[in-house]
Design a protein around this motif. Structure first.
Motif, PDB file in Angstrom:
ATOM      1  N   ALA A 273      17.154   3.006   2.243  1.00  8.60           N
ATOM      2  CA  ALA A 273      18.315   4.007   1.958  1.00  8.60           C
ATOM      3  C   ALA A 273      19.219   3.651   1.520  1.00  8.60           C
ATOM      4  CB  ALA A 273      18.785   5.698   3.074  1.00  8.60           C
ATOM      5  N   VAL A 274      19.985   2.139   2.384  1.00 11.14           N
ATOM      6  CA  VAL A 274      20.911   1.275   2.302  1.00 11.14           C
ATOM      7  C   VAL A 274      21.364   0.812   1.051  1.00 11.14           C
ATOM      8  CG1 VAL A 274      22.255  -0.783   3.197  1.00 11.14           C
ATOM      9  CG2 VAL A 274      21.319   1.332   5.132  1.00 11.14           C
ATOM     10  N   SER A 275      20.167   0.553   0.702  1.00 12.88           N
ATOM     11  CA  SER A 275      19.684   0.031  -0.544  1.00 12.88           C
ATOM     12  C   SER A 275      20.163   1.186  -1.749  1.00 12.88           C
ATOM     13  CB  SER A 275      18.567  -0.158  -1.432  1.00 12.88           C
ATOM     14  OG  SER A 275      18.517  -0.895  -2.439  1.00 12.88           O
ATOM     15  N   THR A 276      19.955   2.085  -1.817  1.00 11.94           N
ATOM     16  CA  THR A 276      20.058   3.076  -2.577  1.00 11.94           C
ATOM     17  C   THR A 276      21.612   3.393  -2.586  1.00 11.94           C
ATOM     18  OG1 THR A 276      18.186   4.115  -2.885  1.00 11.94           O
ATOM     19  CG2 THR A 276      19.227   5.821  -3.807  1.00 11.94           C
ATOM     20  N   TYR A 277      22.095   3.464  -1.373  1.00  7.19           N
ATOM     21  CA  TYR A 277      23.990   4.184  -1.370  1.00  7.19           C
ATOM     22  C   TYR A 277      24.395   2.976  -2.273  1.00  7.19           C
ATOM     23  CZ  TYR A 277      27.651   5.257   0.821  1.00  7.19           C
ATOM     24  OH  TYR A 277      29.418   5.593   1.131  1.00  7.19           O
ATOM     25  N   ALA A 278      24.010   2.067  -1.851  1.00  8.87           N
ATOM     26  CA  ALA A 278      24.629   0.714  -2.254  1.00  8.87           C
ATOM     27  C   ALA A 278      24.922   0.115  -3.450  1.00  8.87           C
ATOM     28  CB  ALA A 278      24.587  -1.477  -2.091  1.00  8.87           C
TER      29      ALA A 278
ATOM     30  N   ASN B 116      27.480   3.276  -5.262  1.00  8.80           N
ATOM     31  CA  ASN B 116      28.137   2.842  -5.249  1.00  8.80           C
ATOM     32  C   ASN B 116      28.763   1.707  -5.997  1.00  8.80           C
ATOM     33  OD1 ASN B 116      29.142   4.509  -3.402  1.00  8.80           O
ATOM     34  ND2 ASN B 116      29.247   3.211  -1.172  1.00  8.80           N
ATOM     35  N   ASP B 117      27.524   0.599  -6.321  1.00  8.83           N
ATOM     36  CA  ASP B 117      27.931  -0.504  -7.580  1.00  8.83           C
ATOM     37  C   ASP B 117      28.073   0.115  -8.522  1.00  8.83           C
ATOM     38  OD1 ASP B 117      28.076  -2.752  -4.970  1.00  8.83           O
ATOM     39  OD2 ASP B 117      26.047  -3.106  -5.496  1.00  8.83           O
TER      40      ASP B 117
ATOM     41  N   ASN C  66      29.509  -5.819 -15.773  1.00  6.94           N
ATOM     42  CA  ASN C  66      28.375  -4.996 -16.173  1.00  6.94           C
ATOM     43  C   ASN C  66      27.845  -3.742 -14.793  1.00  6.94           C
ATOM     44  OD1 ASN C  66      27.470  -6.622 -18.914  1.00  6.94           O
ATOM     45  ND2 ASN C  66      26.609  -8.544 -17.371  1.00  6.94           N
ATOM     46  N   ILE C  67      27.336  -2.942 -15.880  1.00 10.64           N
ATOM     47  CA  ILE C  67      27.128  -1.726 -14.503  1.00 10.64           C
ATOM     48  C   ILE C  67      25.586  -1.697 -14.555  1.00 10.64           C
ATOM     49  CG2 ILE C  67      26.586   1.046 -14.108  1.00 10.64           C
ATOM     50  CD1 ILE C  67      28.693   1.220 -16.647  1.00 10.64           C
TER      51      ILE C  67
END
Length: 171
Positions: free
Chosen positions: A16-21, A24-25, A64-65
């Motif tokens: 969940a944190v990785s997906t949120y990050a 945001n990135d 880079n996106i």
């Protein structure tokens, strides 16, 4: 039993944190590129041009996106960023990613004064993948944002691949 539950809970939390990050990135990178649009992306593109196509100049991207396979800036009747997000052998292979990036872009750009518009994709077989355009909402903002963003699916006859592409235009 307790250890197993703890491991599962930690794993789900990390996902969940990785997906949120990642979201945001992604949004931060799009915002950084848009911010430099009035400057023709001079702060984030390589100053040395590379070979371009007919009547165009290509520059390596300094930003880079997240999720892009390849990113570059192109000068051809104006400057724009081009980032390939995903390739597939069939249009169906892009469906989930198309919806995913459309949602992320809308969430990211709506709060910055952009409005999502959909236009037809006239490429045969890609009618279900409308071109998604995020334009400044001039009515809703006293100081409208600069530049605009597009998301589209294209087909390359030479490679036989379908590509999901994000474009960020200077105007």
């Amino acid at each position: 039993m307790f250890v197993k539950r703890l491991i599962i809970t930690v794993a789900v939390s990390l996902i969940a944190v990785s997906t949120y990050a990642q979201k945001n990135d992604f949004c931060d990178a799009v915002s950084a590129i848009l911010k430099d649009a009035p400057n023709q992306f001079r702060n984030i593109r390589n100053p040395n041009p590379e070979k371009g196509g007919q009547n165009s100049i290509t520059y390596k991207s300094g930003i880079n996106i997240p999720g892009t396979i390849i990113s570059r800036f192109i000068s051809s009747m104006g400057f724009f960023y081009e980032g390939a997000l995903k390739q597939a052998k069939t249009p169906e292979g892009l469906k989930d990613d198309y919806e995913h990036y459309k949602t992320i872009l809308n969430t990211c750009l709506e709060s910055k004064g952009y409005k999502m518009r959909l236009t037809p994709n006239y490429i045969t077989g890609l009618e279900n993948y409308k071109k998604v355009i995020f334009m400044p909402d001039f009515k809703a903002s006293a100081t409208p944002p600069i530049g605009h963003v597009a998301l589209e699916v294209d087909f390359n006859k030479t490679s036989g691949m379908y590509t999901l592409i994000i474009y960020i235009f200077e105007k």
